[in-house]
Scaffold this active site. Structure first.
Site, PDB file in Angstrom:
ATOM      1  N   HIS A  62      -5.397  -3.419  -2.207  1.00 32.45           N
ATOM      2  CA  HIS A  62      -5.138  -2.433  -3.263  1.00 32.45           C
ATOM      3  C   HIS A  62      -5.148  -3.042  -4.659  1.00 32.45           C
ATOM      4  O   HIS A  62      -4.903  -2.342  -5.638  1.00 32.45           O
ATOM      5  CB  HIS A  62      -3.818  -1.708  -3.012  1.00 32.45           C
ATOM      6  CG  HIS A  62      -3.962  -0.595  -2.033  1.00 32.45           C
ATOM      7  ND1 HIS A  62      -4.553   0.605  -2.360  1.00 32.45           N
ATOM      8  CD2 HIS A  62      -3.617  -0.491  -0.730  1.00 32.45           C
ATOM      9  CE1 HIS A  62      -4.558   1.392  -1.309  1.00 32.45           C
ATOM     10  NE2 HIS A  62      -4.006   0.760  -0.297  1.00 32.45           N
ATOM     11  N   SER A  94       0.798  -1.223   0.000  1.00 30.31           N
ATOM     12  CA  SER A  94       0.000   0.000   0.000  1.00 30.31           C
ATOM     13  C   SER A  94       0.834   1.279   0.000  1.00 30.31           C
ATOM     14  O   SER A  94       0.334   2.322  -0.377  1.00 30.31           O
ATOM     15  CB  SER A  94      -0.959  -0.009   1.193  1.00 30.31           C
ATOM     16  OG  SER A  94      -0.265  -0.230   2.391  1.00 30.31           O
ATOM     17  N   LYS A 153     -12.054   0.363  -1.040  1.00 34.98           N
ATOM     18  CA  LYS A 153     -11.167   1.149  -1.902  1.00 34.98           C
ATOM     19  C   LYS A 153     -11.770   1.223  -3.316  1.00 34.98           C
ATOM     20  O   LYS A 153     -12.731   1.945  -3.514  1.00 34.98           O
ATOM     21  CB  LYS A 153      -9.762   0.563  -1.849  1.00 34.98           C
ATOM     22  CG  LYS A 153      -9.155   0.852  -0.466  1.00 34.98           C
ATOM     23  CD  LYS A 153      -7.858   0.179  -0.162  1.00 34.98           C
ATOM     24  CE  LYS A 153      -7.420   0.619   1.231  1.00 34.98           C
ATOM     25  NZ  LYS A 153      -6.447  -0.276   1.838  1.00 34.98           N
TER      26      LYS A 153
END
Ligand code: PLP
Length: 433
Positions: A250, A222, A281
């Site tokens: 991610h 990340s 996300k």
């Protein structure tokens, strides 16, 4: 913090000495070291252009990679769910908090990920802290990449298993740890393996070999945006009979076909035993999930503490996540745009002469090294209308302070060019380039 503020903080409003006064001293210390970052408050719409602390800015700091947080299909699904089912879910999943929507989301996610089953959690953080200690015990060993996310580290801390760390993305380093662990039943320390601790706790108590070994890595890291060498990790883990867990927070919505993640990206279906993903996300909503075999899901339902002791998602969250899967499947051009913008922005930063580290994804760090300089750079960018947060110790190593940038599919070329222009100006001003 000024001396008078510190003095005031040392007393409670009722005039007695504050037993938590040491926290004010810690804050003053962080401020002196330029490691204290205040929260900035967003007052505008959530988009590439927004308003932060009253200033119009272009944002390079959101994980909303595909713009799904405000996508009309997700918004409509959430509103419908609120109207039809209410705003809260009323209980933990095992009591009365499992709705048909929760089950449907898990079925859709499992099909999307090509796994037998999925269990959702309230966040990616609770997915990690919920799965790791639940599937490992005192006769087991956990082997973790040294740069794994904080929620993995906390999950490992909650486990009674022995633990070892392997050097970042180093398959040979991982093999050394596994070879020694299998040979001796103890966690190796010393050369090439940092942070190994607690090894004797398990092996000392039992005296025997480890029963189970779990290798854990982020799929995409990340803070640096680099990708784990999963084919090598799976191959080594298989040779030593170890299970593999990948945290794809991610990579969800970013890598692999339609954003299926790193396992799909490397075509490793069936070879990663525990996949953790986030719905917070690129998926644009909130939540985390664990994908794997049916018995993994069934066991977590019986034993995982965040699942058992914390209330399930509101129906609107589950409904919006379901709608997000429709969009991932139906609008793959969003992911294409994300990668086009990534290539354009990364190349631009590199042409300006910035050190962008080893990033291979839309996360591009601009490495400044010095914490104070990183803070000043972020502040100056902000004055020029660019919101790009500094990331300092302890999130990254003390000498690796950086501005962390994330482009999205929604940034226009003009916006990205304006960001590059501002980076150039500030980089020259602060002699970063
Ligand atoms: C952000 C992140 C998480 C936490 O996910 P949330 O859904 O925000 O709780 C877990 N792991 C990694 C690698 C992350 O980057």
């Amino acid at each position: 913090m000024s001396e008078t503020t510190a003095l005031r903080a040392a007393e409670t409003p009722a005039g007695r000495p504050d037993p938590l006064g040491y926290l004010a001293e810690e804050i003053a210390d962080l401020q002196a070291k330029h490691l204290y970052r205040p929260l900035r408050v967003m007052t505008g719409a959530q988009a590439t252009r927004t308003v932060m602390d009253g200033r119009p800015v272009i944002s390079l700091s959101s994980n909303n990679y595909l713009g799904l947080a405000t996508h009309p299909h997700l918004v409509r699904a959430a509103l419908d769910a609120v109207r039809d089912l209410g705003v809260g879910s009323g209980a933990v999943r095992t009591i009365a908090g499992t709705m048909e929507l929760h089950q449907e989301l898990e079925r859709r996610l499992a099909a999307f990920k090509h796994t037998e089953a999925v269990l959702t959690f309230q966040s990616g953080f609770t997915a990690n802290s919920g799965v790791i200690p639940t599937i490992t015990g005192e006769r087991d060993l956990i082997v973790s990449d040294e740069l794994n996310h904080a929620s993995i580290i906390d999950g490992v801390r909650l486990s009674r298993a022995a633990r070892a760390v392997f050097p970042h993305r180093d398959v040979d380093g991982l093999e050394r740890v596994l070879r020694e662990a299998r040979a001796k039943g103890t966690v190796p320390g010393g050369s090439g393996v940092s942070g190994a601790s607690g090894g004797s706790a398990a092996s000392g108590a039992s005296g025997g070999p480890y029963e189970h070994i779990l290798v854990i890595t982020d799929g995409v890291f990340s803070m640096d945006g680099d990708i784990a060498p999963l084919p090598g990790i799976c191959e080594v883990a298989e040779r030593y009979d170890a299970a593999v867990m990948v945290d794809d927070a991610h990579a969800s919505g970013v890598l692999g076909r339609n954003g299926r993640g790193t396992i799909d990206h490397f075509d490793l279906h069936g070879r990663v035993d525990v996949q953790v993903g986030t719905l917070s996300k690129a998926v644009g909503v909130l939540g985390g999930y664990v994908a794997g075999r049916q018995h993994l899901r069934d066991y977590l339902i019986q034993r995982s503490r965040p699942f058992l002791f914390s209330t399930s998602h509101p129906p609107a969250v589950a409904a919006a996540c379901l709608a997000a899967i429709d969009v991932l499947e139906g609008e793959p051009e969003r992911i294409d745009r994300l990668w086009e913008n990534t290539r354009f922005f990364k190349a631009g930063l590199q042409e300006l002469g910035f050190d962008t580290g080893v990033s291979e994804t839309p996360i591009t760090p601009v490495i400044v090294r010095d914490s104070e300089k990183a803070g000043r750079m972020s502040d100056r960018l902000f004055e020029l209308g660019i919101f790009a947060q500094a990331v300092v110790y302890p999130t990254v190593a003390l000498d690796k302070a950086r501005i962390r940038t994330i482009v999205t599919s929604e940034h226009s070329r003009d916006e990205l060019q304006a960001c590059l222009d501002a980076f150039g100006t500030v980089g020259r001003e602060l002699r970063v380039i």
